[in-house]
Design an enzyme around this catalytic site. Structure first.
Site, short mmCIF file in Angstrom:
data_model
loop_
_atom_site.label_atom_id
_atom_site.label_comp_id
_atom_site.label_asym_id
_atom_site.label_seq_id
_atom_site.Cartn_x
_atom_site.Cartn_y
_atom_site.Cartn_z
N ARG A 40 0.04 -31.65 0.08
CA ARG A 40 1.42 -32.09 0.03
C ARG A 40 2.05 -31.95 1.42
NH1 ARG A 40 6.70 -30.16 -1.56
NH2 ARG A 40 7.85 -31.80 -2.63
N SER A 109 3.94 -37.75 -11.86
CA SER A 109 4.96 -36.77 -12.23
C SER A 109 5.81 -37.32 -13.36
CB SER A 109 5.86 -36.44 -11.04
OG SER A 109 5.14 -35.78 -10.03
N LYS A 138 10.53 -27.18 -4.27
CA LYS A 138 10.60 -28.63 -4.13
C LYS A 138 12.05 -29.06 -4.33
CE LYS A 138 7.53 -31.20 -6.10
NZ LYS A 138 6.70 -31.83 -7.18
#
Length: 211
Positions: A40, A109, A138
């Site tokens: 990520r 997601s 996040k």
């Protein structure tokens, strides 16, 4: 690749790695038994992520662990990753699969039953559902930050593909997420920021294996 076997899933976060590099953290997590790694590192440039991803590909291939890339289909192809994880505003599943090949793993997601069903219908291989518990790791909108294990249960009941819970999860609460119906759990700082990422990974694995 059997995503039903993914119980522990590391999402890298270079800015939350206590001064260690992402390859150092991933190497430690592999020693602790992590099942899958997602590159990520949102704060890094694409070039930096490519260089990190190339090293992660070497480490994960040697360990026999899948490597997934967050958001970027082009980057996943460039580092020869096993697949990509897409958000709701990213490319469609079909486009990602067209670019990466039929054998690529494509995750999506989802934070609602409707999104989960749509992702499954589009051909997703697994879902990342959360944030289960409130998190600052996040940038998660308030309405999706802390959906709870009830949402995990509702989504797991609604789809036939694996559900990976994410958001605010560590060894102390991971078991509840799996008990609610998730196949496994994804974590960021619970491993990346841990004093000992190898021990943190092993503890996470024990927590979900006991369910």
């Amino acid at each position: 690749m059997n995503t039903n076997e993914w119980q522990t899933y590391l999402v890298t976060a270079a800015s939350r790695s206590a001064g260690r590099t992402t390859p150092e953290v991933v190497a430690a997590a592999l020693d602790g038994g992590i099942d899958v790694v997602q590159l990520r590192d949102k704060d890094a440039s694409v070039r930096e992520r490519y260089e990190t991803g190339t090293r992660l590909r070497e480490l994960t291939a040697e360990a026999g662990v899948p490597l997934i890339v967050n958001d970027r289909v082009d980057l996943a192809a460039a580092v020869d990753a096993d697949g990509v994880h897409l958000g709701q505003s990213d490319l469609r599943v079909a486009v990602a699969r067209e670019q990466l090949g039929e054998s690529a793993v494509v995750g999506v997601s989802a934070s609602t039953v409707e999104q989960a069903r749509a992702a499954e219908a589009a051909g997703a291989d697994y879902l990342g559902v959360g944030a289960v518990y409130a998190t600052s790791s996040k940038d998660v909108p308030d309405e999706r930050n802390g959906v709870g294990t009830e949402r995990i249960a509702a989504i797991a009941d609604a789809v036939d593909i694996p559900v990976i819970g994410i958001g605010g999860i560590d060894a102390s609460n991971a078991g509840k997420v799996v008990d609610a119906g998730a196949t496994g759990v994804a974590v960021l700082s619970a491993i990346t920021a841990a004093e000992d990422p190898t021990e943190a990974t092993a503890a996470l694995g024990e927590a979900v294996a006991d369910v």
